[in-house]
Write an enzyme that holds these catalytic residues in place. Structure first.
Site, PDB file in Angstrom:
ATOM      1  N   ASN A 137       0.807  -1.229   0.000  1.00  0.00           N
ATOM      2  CA  ASN A 137       0.000   0.000   0.000  1.00  0.00           C
ATOM      3  C   ASN A 137       0.838   1.276   0.000  1.00  0.00           C
ATOM      4  O   ASN A 137       0.391   2.314  -0.470  1.00  0.00           O
ATOM      5  CB  ASN A 137      -1.013  -0.008   1.148  1.00  0.00           C
ATOM      6  CG  ASN A 137      -0.384  -0.149   2.512  1.00  0.00           C
ATOM      7  OD1 ASN A 137       0.751  -0.613   2.647  1.00  0.00           O
ATOM      8  ND2 ASN A 137      -1.105   0.243   3.546  1.00  0.00           N
ATOM      9  N   ARG A 145      11.330   4.092   5.516  1.00  0.00           N
ATOM     10  CA  ARG A 145      11.124   4.313   6.949  1.00  0.00           C
ATOM     11  C   ARG A 145      11.914   3.295   7.779  1.00  0.00           C
ATOM     12  O   ARG A 145      12.374   3.595   8.877  1.00  0.00           O
ATOM     13  CB  ARG A 145       9.625   4.229   7.283  1.00  0.00           C
ATOM     14  CG  ARG A 145       9.302   4.679   8.699  1.00  0.00           C
ATOM     15  CD  ARG A 145       7.851   5.025   8.864  1.00  0.00           C
ATOM     16  NE  ARG A 145       7.002   3.840   8.847  1.00  0.00           N
ATOM     17  CZ  ARG A 145       5.662   3.882   8.851  1.00  0.00           C
ATOM     18  NH1 ARG A 145       5.047   5.064   8.838  1.00  0.00           N
ATOM     19  NH2 ARG A 145       4.939   2.784   8.857  1.00  0.00           N
ATOM     20  N   CYS A 272      -3.146   1.350   6.820  1.00  0.00           N
ATOM     21  CA  CYS A 272      -3.319   0.715   8.133  1.00  0.00           C
ATOM     22  C   CYS A 272      -3.807   1.694   9.187  1.00  0.00           C
ATOM     23  O   CYS A 272      -4.308   1.280  10.231  1.00  0.00           O
ATOM     24  CB  CYS A 272      -2.020   0.053   8.574  1.00  0.00           C
ATOM     25  SG  CYS A 272      -0.597   1.149   8.454  1.00  0.00           S
ATOM     26  N   GLU A 447       8.573   3.355  14.517  1.00  0.00           N
ATOM     27  CA  GLU A 447       9.333   3.745  13.329  1.00  0.00           C
ATOM     28  C   GLU A 447       9.290   5.252  13.171  1.00  0.00           C
ATOM     29  O   GLU A 447       8.373   5.917  13.651  1.00  0.00           O
ATOM     30  CB  GLU A 447       8.758   3.059  12.084  1.00  0.00           C
ATOM     31  CG  GLU A 447       8.917   1.548  12.129  1.00  0.00           C
ATOM     32  CD  GLU A 447       8.461   0.854  10.865  1.00  0.00           C
ATOM     33  OE1 GLU A 447       8.936  -0.272  10.627  1.00  0.00           O
ATOM     34  OE2 GLU A 447       7.645   1.424  10.113  1.00  0.00           O
TER      35      GLU A 447
END
Length: 467
Positions: A137, A145, A272, A447
């Site tokens: 996605n 990242r 998400c 992250e």
């Protein structure tokens, strides 16, 4: 290329046409990539932080210089509108810029010793080879990242991109080469759906791999955790979400509608952190639903991602469309009403109308599991306690959103929501400077931000005695 010349097709989800064929790596290629990363690790880890920083900075600059071509690759293989793809490339590049700067700020400690003839130090050192497993996605940003943090820390990586979107990972590899990232530091093992489980298992069990970072479904994350347990690897997991979006009576309804539109329908609902459940208080429920429906019908346009008017591209594949249909059918069978949308779009088999449902209850599938599509179910509630209880009933907790103008309520709800990230009067919250991650079954670790690099560092205590 796969060891026997295997290749697999990459398709445009909008048209179904084949974009090209990519090497179909298997177990042997995955092990070779791990060895290459391991062999390159010592030299990369010993480079001065300033030098690693400079190479990451150059990689960032090359991404910006090639942003249009990189964005077109995303739209071609993922389907998202070109404007969104361009936004993703700049977001993706920003992680390389951020971690280029963080590479020079990996500080240790000097601790006052309890004995006068000792000196106590704390060092931070790279964990080693990191296996990076990423979703379709955000086929560029989910790589940088993780990889930006890993390389800044002095780790080397093996990236397994999603089988639907390997081209972005390969394009990043080409720019990494141009930026002077040494051979073996950034490795890509694209593979077909048929090879994915075996390759994933290798990356999670090979003793030369020290760290796993995965973004994807909770179900897959649990499988990878089991694999990683055998050799007790460091693990970061960014897993499924089921984000609530609460609109209280005190909210500015127009701002809530704008936030809802952005949070729900970005990338056609395939993120998400996008809202999966709307909870709207009784006093403003009808006004919100009416204005939300009008905004959907006026501002969202379904079409090919390369069309400038398009805001809603295709879903990634027909299986994704079928899940949206299943959730709508289930909700309607239990009394939900389709306010707008509700069916496949005439543009093509992977396209679906942005859909709004009212009269939704917590017994419906769309409020119990992540839809990952352009479906907005609205639940009416009466009290703050009721809304928080519904929001927290999920076994996942990635992001949550709410709109309120009551300062005391804002503090209460922000603290009570069982999620890793909260948007207060804001529908888009991801930012390179801020920690991204969830609680419960939404994952482990963070992250981005100043915390992201810690996921790739080991802490070593050194005691000097006899002084």
């Amino acid at each position: 290329m796969g060891g026997d010349g295997r290749r697999f097709p990459v398709q445009d989800p909008a048209s179904g046409e084949e974009l090209g064929r990519v090497s179909d790596c298997g177990v042997a290629e995955a092990r070779a990539a791990v060895r290459a990363a391991h062999e390159a690790g010592a030299a990369w880890g010993r480079l001065p932080a300033k030098e690693r920083s400079a190479r990451l900075r150059r990689w960032y600059e090359l991404m910006v210089e090639n942003k249009e071509e990189l964005a077109r690759i995303i739209t071609a293989e993922n389907g998202k509108p070109l404007k969104e793809a361009q936004g993703e490339i700049m977001y993706s590049a920003s992680f390389l810029e951020w971690f280029a700067e963080e590479a020079r700020r990996i500080y240790g400690d000097v601790i006052p010793a309890s004995a006068k003839d000792r000196r106590v130090l704390v060092l931070k050192q790279p964990v080693g080879v990191a296996a990076i497993i990423t979703p379709w996605n955000f086929p560029s940003a989910m790589i940088t990242r993780k990889v930006g943090a890993a390389l800044a820390a002095g780790c080397t990586v093996v990236v397994k991109p999603a089988e639907d979107t390997p081209l972005s990972a390969l394009a990043l590899g080409e720019l990494a080469n141009q930026a002077g990232i040494p051979a073996g530091v950034y490795n890509v093992v694209p593979c077909s759906r048929q090879q994915a489980a075996a390759v994933g298992e290798v990356l999670c069990t090979d003793p030369l791999v020290s760290k796993i970072s995965f973004t994807g479904s909770t179900a897959t994350g649990k499988i990878l955790l089991k694999h990683a347990a055998g050799t007790v690897k460091r693990v970061s997991m960014e897993l499924g979400g089921h984000a609530p979006f609460i609109v209280f009576d005190s909210a500015n309804v127009d701002r809530a509608v704008a936030g809802a539109l952005a949070s729900k329908y970005r990338n056609s609902g395939q993120t998400c952190v996008c809202t999966n459940r709307f909870l709207v208080q009784k006093g403003i429920h009808d006004e919100f639903v009416e204005k939300f429906a009008k905004a959907i019908e006026k501002e969202l346009h379904v079409g090919d991602g390369f069309d400038a008017k398009t805001t809603q591209g295709p879903l990634i594949n027909e299986k994704a469309v079928e899940k949206v249909e299943k959730h709508i059918k289930d909700a309607v069978s239990q009394g939900a009403s389709v306010v707008t949308g509700g069916k496949r779009h005439s543009f093509g088999k992977n396209f679906f109308e942005p859909t709004l449902l009212s009269n939704v209850t917590t017994k419906m599938l769309c409020t119990q599991e992540e839809t990952f599509g352009p479906l907005a179910p609205v639940i009416k509630f009466e009290t703050e306690a009721e809304a928080v209880a519904i929001a927290n009933a999920a076994n996942v907790g990635l992001a949550g959103y709410f709109y309120s103008q009551d300062p005391a309520q804002i503090w209460r709800v922000a603290e009570q929501l069982e999620v890793g990230m909260v948007g207060v009067n804001e529908g888009i919250i991801s930012s390179v400077e801020c920690p991204f991650g969830g609680v419960k079954e939404s994952g482990l670790g963070r992250e981005g931000s100043k915390y992201g690099i810690d996921e790739y560092l080991e802490i070593k205590y050194v005691c000097f005695g006899g002084l």
